[in-house]
Design an enzyme around this catalytic site. Structure first.
Site, short mmCIF file in Angstrom:
data_model
loop_
_atom_site.label_atom_id
_atom_site.label_comp_id
_atom_site.label_asym_id
_atom_site.label_seq_id
_atom_site.Cartn_x
_atom_site.Cartn_y
_atom_site.Cartn_z
N ALA A 53 14.27 4.95 -0.14
CA ALA A 53 12.81 5.00 -0.04
C ALA A 53 12.15 3.94 -0.91
O ALA A 53 11.15 3.35 -0.52
CB ALA A 53 12.30 6.39 -0.41
N GLY A 81 12.54 0.89 1.08
CA GLY A 81 11.72 1.01 2.28
C GLY A 81 10.24 0.90 2.02
O GLY A 81 9.49 0.40 2.87
N ASP A 82 9.80 1.35 0.86
CA ASP A 82 8.39 1.23 0.49
C ASP A 82 7.97 -0.24 0.49
O ASP A 82 6.92 -0.59 1.02
CB ASP A 82 8.17 1.86 -0.89
CG ASP A 82 6.75 1.70 -1.39
OD1 ASP A 82 5.83 2.19 -0.70
OD2 ASP A 82 6.56 1.10 -2.45
N ALA A 83 8.81 -1.09 -0.06
CA ALA A 83 8.51 -2.52 -0.10
C ALA A 83 8.52 -3.13 1.30
O ALA A 83 7.64 -3.92 1.66
CB ALA A 83 9.50 -3.24 -1.00
#
Length: 147
Positions: free
Chosen positions: A28, A31-33
């Site tokens: 995560a 994935g946030d980036a």
């Protein structure tokens, strides 16, 4: 994992095994980036909104309730493998929930980010773009941004 050169190879079983060993919170984090870059690119290149409204538009996409809604839209289109990653992310133990999100929305958002992180680390950029395109096409233009 010793270095990044082993990570970005598409459809490599060794890479998938290594990525599957990562915590869903780590997925995560990555994935946030990835999701943030996709959103920013979409806002700048597709939405053509005034600079004064870019930040609000970005926040409208990346806040937990919007990501939870995105999960609901893409879930029927995910593979079994992608469902598994999303579920691992959704069920991950996170330390806090932002004040503007419900615990359920935050968990779904974490799942979405874990999915994007997983796909990125597996080198599946085409699939990332397919999923994001679905999210962007189904995303209502944000009324709170004036867009």
């Amino acid at each position: 994992m010793s270095d990044n050169s082993d990570i970005i190879e598409d459809n490599d079983i060794k890479v998938q095994t290594e990525v599957n060993r990562l915590s869903p919170v780590v997925l995560a984090f990555m994935g946030d980036a990835v999701y943030e870059i996709l959103v920013r690119n979409y806002i700048v290149s597709v939405m053509h909104i005034p600079a004064s409204k870019i930040h609000r538009a970005c926040v409208a996409f990346v806040k937990a309730p919007a990501q939870a809604e995105a999960v609901r839209k893409i879930t029927p289109l995910l593979t079994d493998e992608e469902h598994t990653v999303l579920r691992r992310g959704r069920n991950a133990n996170t330390t806090h929930v932002p004040k503007n999100a419900t615990p359920a929305d935050y968990r779904y958002a974490t799942g979405l980010e874990a999915l994007f992180g997983y796909l990125y680390l597996c080198g599946r950029t085409e699939r990332i773009n397919e999923i994001f395109d679905i999210i962007a096409q189904t995303k209502d233009i944000m009324p709170d941004t004036g867009c």
